[in-house]
Write a protein that holds these residues in place. Structure first.
Motif, PDB file in Angstrom:
ATOM      1  N   THR A  47      33.420  29.969  92.101  1.00  0.00           N
ATOM      2  CA  THR A  47      34.878  29.654  92.065  1.00  0.00           C
ATOM      3  C   THR A  47      35.017  28.950  93.552  1.00  0.00           C
ATOM      4  N   VAL A  48      36.204  28.254  93.799  1.00  0.00           N
ATOM      5  CA  VAL A  48      36.211  27.324  94.992  1.00  0.00           C
ATOM      6  C   VAL A  48      36.088  28.183  96.366  1.00  0.00           C
ATOM      7  N   SER A  49      36.804  29.405  96.243  1.00  0.00           N
ATOM      8  CA  SER A  49      36.484  30.011  97.475  1.00  0.00           C
ATOM      9  C   SER A  49      34.910  30.692  97.804  1.00  0.00           C
ATOM     10  N   GLN A  50      34.474  30.935  96.599  1.00  0.00           N
ATOM     11  CA  GLN A  50      33.104  31.308  96.740  1.00  0.00           C
ATOM     12  C   GLN A  50      32.230  30.016  97.387  1.00  0.00           C
ATOM     13  N   ALA A  51      32.754  28.915  96.532  1.00  0.00           N
ATOM     14  CA  ALA A  51      31.798  27.641  97.233  1.00  0.00           C
ATOM     15  C   ALA A  51      31.961  27.418  98.520  1.00  0.00           C
ATOM     16  N   LEU A  52      33.194  27.416  98.861  1.00  0.00           N
ATOM     17  CA  LEU A  52      33.551  27.217 100.198  1.00  0.00           C
ATOM     18  C   LEU A  52      32.710  28.189 101.235  1.00  0.00           C
ATOM     19  N   SER A  53      33.136  29.481 100.728  1.00  0.00           N
ATOM     20  CA  SER A  53      32.379  30.727 101.569  1.00  0.00           C
ATOM     21  C   SER A  53      30.769  30.451 101.822  1.00  0.00           C
ATOM     22  N   GLN A  54      30.202  30.201 100.757  1.00  0.00           N
ATOM     23  CA  GLN A  54      28.762  29.832 100.845  1.00  0.00           C
ATOM     24  C   GLN A  54      28.504  28.446 101.318  1.00  0.00           C
ATOM     25  N   GLY A  55      29.033  27.594 101.182  1.00  0.00           N
ATOM     26  CA  GLY A  55      28.781  26.183 101.404  1.00  0.00           C
ATOM     27  C   GLY A  55      28.976  25.896 102.928  1.00  0.00           C
ATOM     28  N   LEU A  56      30.242  26.513 103.406  1.00  0.00           N
ATOM     29  CA  LEU A  56      30.429  26.417 104.772  1.00  0.00           C
ATOM     30  C   LEU A  56      29.525  26.890 105.991  1.00  0.00           C
ATOM     31  N   ARG A  57      28.623  27.769 105.224  1.00  0.00           N
ATOM     32  CA  ARG A  57      27.712  28.314 106.143  1.00  0.00           C
ATOM     33  C   ARG A  57      26.404  27.586 106.441  1.00  0.00           C
ATOM     34  N   ARG A  58      26.234  26.638 105.478  1.00  0.00           N
ATOM     35  CA  ARG A  58      24.970  25.955 105.605  1.00  0.00           C
ATOM     36  C   ARG A  58      25.056  25.104 106.793  1.00  0.00           C
ATOM     37  N   PRO A  59      25.900  24.017 107.036  1.00  0.00           N
ATOM     38  CA  PRO A  59      25.927  23.175 108.239  1.00  0.00           C
ATOM     39  C   PRO A  59      25.803  24.212 109.450  1.00  0.00           C
ATOM     40  N   LEU A  60      26.645  25.237 109.492  1.00  0.00           N
ATOM     41  CA  LEU A  60      26.768  26.017 110.511  1.00  0.00           C
ATOM     42  C   LEU A  60      25.585  26.749 110.842  1.00  0.00           C
ATOM     43  N   ILE A  61      24.899  27.256 109.794  1.00  0.00           N
ATOM     44  CA  ILE A  61      23.448  27.908 110.065  1.00  0.00           C
ATOM     45  C   ILE A  61      22.496  27.082 110.517  1.00  0.00           C
ATOM     46  N   LEU A  62      22.647  25.704 110.015  1.00  0.00           N
ATOM     47  CA  LEU A  62      21.574  24.752 110.654  1.00  0.00           C
ATOM     48  C   LEU A  62      21.738  24.601 112.163  1.00  0.00           C
ATOM     49  N   LEU A  63      23.010  24.646 112.535  1.00  0.00           N
ATOM     50  CA  LEU A  63      23.263  24.374 114.179  1.00  0.00           C
ATOM     51  C   LEU A  63      22.808  25.497 114.832  1.00  0.00           C
ATOM     52  N   VAL A  64      23.056  26.832 114.401  1.00  0.00           N
ATOM     53  CA  VAL A  64      22.900  28.208 114.857  1.00  0.00           C
ATOM     54  C   VAL A  64      21.532  28.452 114.985  1.00  0.00           C
ATOM     55  N   LYS A  65      20.799  28.451 113.642  1.00  0.00           N
ATOM     56  CA  LYS A  65      19.467  28.802 113.407  1.00  0.00           C
ATOM     57  C   LYS A  65      18.351  28.002 113.441  1.00  0.00           C
ATOM     58  N   SER A  66      18.648  26.805 113.660  1.00  0.00           N
ATOM     59  CA  SER A  66      17.623  25.809 113.727  1.00  0.00           C
ATOM     60  C   SER A  66      17.621  24.976 115.101  1.00  0.00           C
ATOM     61  N   PRO A  67      16.836  25.364 115.962  1.00  0.00           N
ATOM     62  CA  PRO A  67      17.163  24.791 117.173  1.00  0.00           C
ATOM     63  C   PRO A  67      16.536  23.246 117.245  1.00  0.00           C
ATOM     64  N   ILE A  68      16.086  22.690 116.305  1.00  0.00           N
ATOM     65  CA  ILE A  68      15.368  21.316 116.406  1.00  0.00           C
ATOM     66  C   ILE A  68      16.731  20.495 115.802  1.00  0.00           C
ATOM     67  N   VAL A  69      17.370  21.166 114.893  1.00  0.00           N
ATOM     68  CA  VAL A  69      18.705  20.421 114.358  1.00  0.00           C
ATOM     69  C   VAL A  69      19.935  20.359 115.351  1.00  0.00           C
ATOM     70  N   LEU A  70      19.854  21.430 115.999  1.00  0.00           N
ATOM     71  CA  LEU A  70      21.046  21.623 117.183  1.00  0.00           C
ATOM     72  C   LEU A  70      20.479  20.547 118.270  1.00  0.00           C
ATOM     73  N   LEU A  71      19.496  20.450 118.764  1.00  0.00           N
ATOM     74  CA  LEU A  71      19.036  19.721 119.924  1.00  0.00           C
ATOM     75  C   LEU A  71      19.021  18.192 119.584  1.00  0.00           C
ATOM     76  N   LEU A  72      18.616  17.900 118.270  1.00  0.00           N
ATOM     77  CA  LEU A  72      19.043  16.390 117.712  1.00  0.00           C
ATOM     78  C   LEU A  72      20.446  16.060 117.472  1.00  0.00           C
ATOM     79  N   SER A  73      21.330  17.059 116.788  1.00  0.00           N
ATOM     80  CA  SER A  73      22.635  16.910 116.664  1.00  0.00           C
ATOM     81  C   SER A  73      23.292  16.519 118.147  1.00  0.00           C
ATOM     82  N   THR A  74      22.806  17.345 119.204  1.00  0.00           N
ATOM     83  CA  THR A  74      23.561  17.469 120.599  1.00  0.00           C
ATOM     84  C   THR A  74      23.093  16.004 120.965  1.00  0.00           C
ATOM     85  N   TYR A  75      21.989  15.782 120.835  1.00  0.00           N
ATOM     86  CA  TYR A  75      21.501  14.212 121.647  1.00  0.00           C
ATOM     87  C   TYR A  75      22.225  13.087 120.723  1.00  0.00           C
TER      88      TYR A  75
END
Length: 516
Positions: free
Chosen positions: A283-311
């Motif tokens: 459903t739309v709510s499930q899609a948002l709940s699951q999908g919204l986490r992906r960019p945030l997970i990358l920023l929080v759990k992937s130091p290299i993505v966080l560092l590159l994004s910050t730069y």
């Protein structure tokens, strides 16, 4: 349930091998499966073969480049809107009787705040419901709010309408990375990304040039009417010519059709099986709940993505701080009209084209060379070495432009001084953009959303500090401060090249959202 371990790796889809692969301990030669194939005996639905023409990776080259051109055309118009209004802001201020400089700046940068929130929703939805429908919806959302901006009765409504336009306009910027991953193998992504990235980088430079003349000759509201005409035309063409490119959605549709035609309820998409999900769309709510986490997970759990994004965010913020003085400098110091002052942005724009040409011609070649040296094994970090050179160019422009403008040298001198920054920014932006596509091809849109959200946030907020910064320090020392910041970040690409692969492999990220 079929054994998912027998399926090909769906997270990365390298280019097809040109030679067969000999199976160990076997006298027969087999071809490695890069894409999952249909096996109805096991209830698996995939592609009909490795050369299935329905697979976007197998589209004819002409078709691939046409689809990329469609995405890129709107990717030019949307960033164009981010800055096109800037030179005409004085005319709007006079009509609405606004004198607060911060509010006036905010009416311009609020568009980028929409770029911050939009990707977090649009990217995950595109990975669940497909690129085409989300891209189309975002485009028309952008088009509609140009009418609101053109008819805005006051500053408050204009700010709100530009925020909404930004949320829709970021669709092309966010989903382009996903479409590139859908269509192109690793060895072609450097060129493809260079073409697509023309819009987000050149648009903000062309915008002030067009907006200056439009605001001066026919009024600030026509900035938005022109954007409406251009974006509406391109959106209509995209509606007619675009097609779905996201493999998991295409196979899900194929699974549903086969289930109905064969009257079988046991069929499952190979992509969904590999991810531990079902063929039933959430459903739309499930899609948002699951999908919204992906960019945030990358920023929080992937130091290299966080560092590159910050730069990237810091460099992007410096770009928009750069923009805050150009119009006023060439109007007040050099006596340019509003329209002519917009032409001063050509200094950065020409730098962009030079940098883009250098990256487009070298990125894929460097990757092929480094891959060959590495025994044929590709690593995403092979995109990053050129950043070391380009990062050294960024500080030059701030010292050159700032002090030449302060001492009123000939107007061509500060314009030429912008060139190194334009070249350097491209040399930073492009490798990072292509790197995250190579690292997370199945979720390239979400990975790009992490980059877009963070850099747009700084691009929206940092320019608000520009007027006070330059009022306090002046053009010379104000730009020098920005130059010292850029200089402090020069060692960062060296760190990425030396430790990037180690950090990425040490902190793997699960983006499947299946709880495993």
């Amino acid at each position: 349930m079929p054994d998912s371990s027998t399926m090909p790796d769906l997270e990365s889809q390298p280019e097809k091998p040109s030679t067969p692969i000999q199976s160990p301990g076997s006298s027969t030669t087999t071809v490695a499966l890069l894409y999952p194939e249909t096996d109805l005996a096991k209830g698996i639905v995939g592609w009909d073969s490795q050369d299935d023409p329905a697979n976007p990776q197998n589209f004819a080259p002409t078709q691939k480049w046409i689809l990329l051109a469609l995405i890129s055309s709107f990717t030019f118009i949307s960033p164009l809107a981010s800055s096109m209004f800037s030179p005409a802001i004085s005319y709007m201020a006079a009509e609405f009787h606004v004198t607060n400089e911060t509010l006036l700046s905010f009416s311009v940068t609020i568009f980028l705040l929409g770029y911050t929130f939009g990707p977090l929703v649009l990217a995950p939805l595109s990975e669940i419901y497909g690129r085409r429908i989300i891209f189309s919806s975002a485009n028309w959302f952008f088009v509609v709010w140009q009418i609101g901006c053109a008819l805005a009765p006051n500053l408050t409504s204009l700010i709100i309408f530009r925020l909404l336009a930004g949320i829709g306009g970021v669709g092309c910027v966010t989903l382009g990375a996903g479409v590139i991953a859908d269509l192109f193998p690793i060895q072609q992504r450097g060129m493809a990304t260079s073409i697509w990235a023309l819009g987000p980088l050149v648009g903000p430079v062309v915008g002030p040039i067009c907006g200056g003349f439009i605001g001066e000759e026919i009024g600030w509201r026509w900035v938005f009417w022109v954007l409406l005409i251009a974006s509406g035309t391109v959106a209509a063409l995209i509606e007619l010519l675009n097609r779905e490119t996201y493999a998991p959605v295409l196979i899900r549709w194929k699974t549903q059709k086969l289930s109905k035609d064969l009257n079988r309820t046991d069929l499952r998409s190979a992509y969904d099986l590999a991810r531990g999900t079902t063929t039933v769309p959430p459903t739309v709510s499930q899609a948002l709940s699951q999908g919204l986490r992906r960019p945030l997970i990358l920023l929080v759990k992937s130091p290299i993505v966080l560092l590159l994004s910050t730069y990237m965010a810091v460099v992007y913020g410096l770009l928009y701080l750069f923009f805050t003085t150009i119009t006023s400098v060439f109007e007040d110091t050099y006596g340019f009209s509003t329209g002519l002052a917009g032409l001063a942005y050509l200094g950065i724009g020409i730098g962009f084209f030079i940098g883009l040409t250098l990256i487009a011609l070298s990125s894929d070649r460097i990757v092929k060379t480094l891959t060959a040296r590495n025994g044929g094994s590709f690593q995403p970090e092979m995109r990053l070495p050129t950043m070391i050179f380009f990062s050294c160019l960024l500080p030059i422009s701030f010292f050159w432009y700032g002090w030449s403008a302060k001492y009123h040298t000939h107007w061509i001198v500060p314009i030429i001084g912008m060139l190194p920054f334009g070249i350097g920014l491209i040399g930073i932006y492009m490798p990072i953009q292509t790197y995250v596509i190579d690292c997370y091809p199945a979720y390239a849109a979400s990975a790009n959303a992490a980059l877009t959200a963070l850099r747009s946030l700084l691009g929206a907020l940092l320019p608000l500090a520009g007027p006070k910064l330059f009022d306090s320090l002046g053009l010379g020392w104000g730009n020098s401060l920005l130059g010292f910041i850029a200089l402090a970040f020069v060692p960062v690409p060296i760190f990425f090249n030396r430790y990037g692969q180690r950090i990425r492999e040490r902190y793997p990220v699960n983006l499947e959202g299946n709880g495993k």
